[in-house]
Scaffold this motif. Structure first.
Motif, mmCIF file in Angstrom:
data_model
loop_
_atom_site.group_PDB
_atom_site.id
_atom_site.type_symbol
_atom_site.label_atom_id
_atom_site.label_comp_id
_atom_site.label_asym_id
_atom_site.label_seq_id
_atom_site.Cartn_x
_atom_site.Cartn_y
_atom_site.Cartn_z
ATOM 1 N N ASN A 103 0.858 -1.178 0.000
ATOM 2 C CA ASN A 103 0.000 0.000 0.000
ATOM 3 C C ASN A 103 0.892 1.225 0.000
ATOM 4 N N TYR A 104 0.435 2.257 -0.680
ATOM 5 C CA TYR A 104 1.209 3.492 -0.762
ATOM 6 C C TYR A 104 0.385 4.647 -0.235
ATOM 7 N N LEU A 105 1.079 5.597 0.368
ATOM 8 C CA LEU A 105 0.445 6.775 0.938
ATOM 9 C C LEU A 105 1.263 7.992 0.538
ATOM 10 N N THR A 106 0.600 9.077 0.187
ATOM 11 C CA THR A 106 1.286 10.308 -0.173
ATOM 12 C C THR A 106 1.452 11.156 1.075
ATOM 13 N N ASN A 107 2.683 11.456 1.427
ATOM 14 C CA ASN A 107 2.998 12.257 2.607
ATOM 15 C C ASN A 107 3.600 13.577 2.128
ATOM 16 N N ARG A 108 2.867 14.666 2.330
ATOM 17 C CA ARG A 108 3.334 15.987 1.892
ATOM 18 C C ARG A 108 3.806 16.780 3.101
ATOM 19 N N ARG A 109 4.908 17.508 2.908
ATOM 20 C CA ARG A 109 5.425 18.338 3.991
ATOM 21 C C ARG A 109 6.222 19.491 3.408
ATOM 22 N N ILE A 110 6.521 20.450 4.264
ATOM 23 C CA ILE A 110 7.342 21.586 3.873
ATOM 24 C C ILE A 110 8.704 21.400 4.518
ATOM 25 N N GLY A 111 9.767 21.543 3.728
ATOM 26 C CA GLY A 111 11.116 21.377 4.229
ATOM 27 C C GLY A 111 12.023 22.457 3.682
ATOM 28 N N SER A 112 13.212 22.562 4.265
ATOM 29 C CA SER A 112 14.154 23.560 3.778
ATOM 30 C C SER A 112 15.531 22.927 3.630
ATOM 31 N N LYS A 113 16.279 23.424 2.676
ATOM 32 C CA LYS A 113 17.647 22.985 2.453
ATOM 33 C C LYS A 113 18.448 24.196 1.999
ATOM 34 N N LEU A 114 19.508 24.499 2.733
ATOM 35 C CA LEU A 114 20.340 25.671 2.447
ATOM 36 C C LEU A 114 19.501 26.952 2.366
ATOM 37 N N HIS A 115 18.611 27.124 3.324
ATOM 38 C CA HIS A 115 17.752 28.312 3.463
ATOM 39 C C HIS A 115 16.770 28.490 2.313
ATOM 40 N N GLN A 116 16.495 27.445 1.578
ATOM 41 C CA GLN A 116 15.479 27.475 0.535
ATOM 42 C C GLN A 116 14.323 26.584 0.993
ATOM 43 N N ILE A 117 13.118 27.086 0.894
ATOM 44 C CA ILE A 117 11.938 26.336 1.334
ATOM 45 C C ILE A 117 11.361 25.572 0.151
ATOM 46 N N PHE A 123 6.112 9.452 -1.561
ATOM 47 C CA PHE A 123 5.231 8.300 -1.645
ATOM 48 C C PHE A 123 5.807 7.212 -0.754
ATOM 49 N N LEU A 124 5.082 6.885 0.312
ATOM 50 C CA LEU A 124 5.548 5.910 1.290
ATOM 51 C C LEU A 124 4.881 4.568 1.088
ATOM 52 N N LYS A 125 5.653 3.527 1.228
ATOM 53 C CA LYS A 125 5.107 2.176 1.230
ATOM 54 C C LYS A 125 4.730 1.883 2.681
ATOM 55 N N ILE A 126 3.433 1.684 2.951
ATOM 56 C CA ILE A 126 2.973 1.530 4.327
ATOM 57 C C ILE A 126 2.158 0.258 4.491
ATOM 58 N N LEU A 127 1.787 0.017 5.708
ATOM 59 C CA LEU A 127 0.928 -1.107 6.098
ATOM 60 C C LEU A 127 1.480 -2.439 5.620
ATOM 61 N N LEU A 128 2.768 -2.604 5.737
ATOM 62 C CA LEU A 128 3.371 -3.886 5.413
ATOM 63 C C LEU A 128 3.389 -4.734 6.671
ATOM 64 N N TYR A 129 3.109 -5.977 6.520
ATOM 65 C CA TYR A 129 3.046 -6.878 7.660
ATOM 66 C C TYR A 129 3.858 -8.111 7.353
ATOM 67 N N SER A 130 4.784 -8.441 8.208
ATOM 68 C CA SER A 130 5.550 -9.665 8.030
ATOM 69 C C SER A 130 5.393 -10.517 9.279
ATOM 70 N N LEU A 131 4.908 -11.695 9.104
ATOM 71 C CA LEU A 131 4.655 -12.603 10.214
ATOM 72 C C LEU A 131 5.896 -13.445 10.462
ATOM 73 N N ILE A 132 6.338 -13.447 11.686
ATOM 74 C CA ILE A 132 7.523 -14.193 12.062
ATOM 75 C C ILE A 132 7.105 -15.240 13.101
ATOM 76 N N TYR A 133 7.421 -16.494 12.832
ATOM 77 C CA TYR A 133 7.133 -17.565 13.775
ATOM 78 C C TYR A 133 8.392 -17.890 14.573
ATOM 79 N N LEU A 134 8.263 -17.952 15.859
ATOM 80 C CA LEU A 134 9.371 -18.326 16.720
ATOM 81 C C LEU A 134 9.116 -19.705 17.291
ATOM 82 N N ASP A 135 10.085 -20.577 17.182
ATOM 83 C CA ASP A 135 9.939 -21.930 17.738
ATOM 84 C C ASP A 135 10.567 -22.026 19.110
#
Length: 135
Positions: A103-117, A123-135
């Protein structure tokens, strides 16, 4: 488990019950706003269902006083803005637990680099689930 927790005589040593409703038998103002105490996120309402996919990525349903909407949902996901997280629903977490898919989600934000806004769209890959079985 709740019964064991509330029967413990030392429960005020670790817990903050200041958000519980007036008249609740466990309401206590002694630890209000103190650091290091666990606080109930539902303010005393019982949790109906919880889905935890990863650390700091969970969702749960809890009882509500509203007759039209008997359950409220709370969504937590670290690293995603609140505006983007509002598009997620508890059913999406449950579906992801039953059938893992990308699943992908669009995450928008305001950032600055070298005093430029800049306006940054990620686009984030989210809601990933990995099932791990422990013996």
């Amino acid at each position: 488990m709740e019964k064991m927790l509330f029967e413990d005589k030392d429960r005020d040593q670790f817990l903050d019950f200041s958000d519980y409703p007036q008249g609740h038998p466990y309401r206590n103002e002694r630890n209000k706003m103190k650091l290091g105490y666990f606080k109930c996120e539902t303010k005393g309402a019982p949790i109906r269902e919880i889905v935890g996919l990863r650390p700091k990525m969970y969702s749960y349903l809890y009882n509500s006083d509203n007759v039209q909407k008997p359950f409220k949902e709370k969504i937590r996901i670290k690293g995603v803005s609140r505006a983007a997280a509002k598009t997620l629903r508890h059913e999406m977490y449950s579906d992801q637990l039953r059938e893992a898919k990308e699943n992908y989600l669009t995450n928008r934000r305001i950032g600055s680099k070298l005093h430029q806004i800049y306006s940054i769209c990620v686009f984030l890959k989210i809601l990933l689930y990995s099932l791990i079985y422990l013996d």
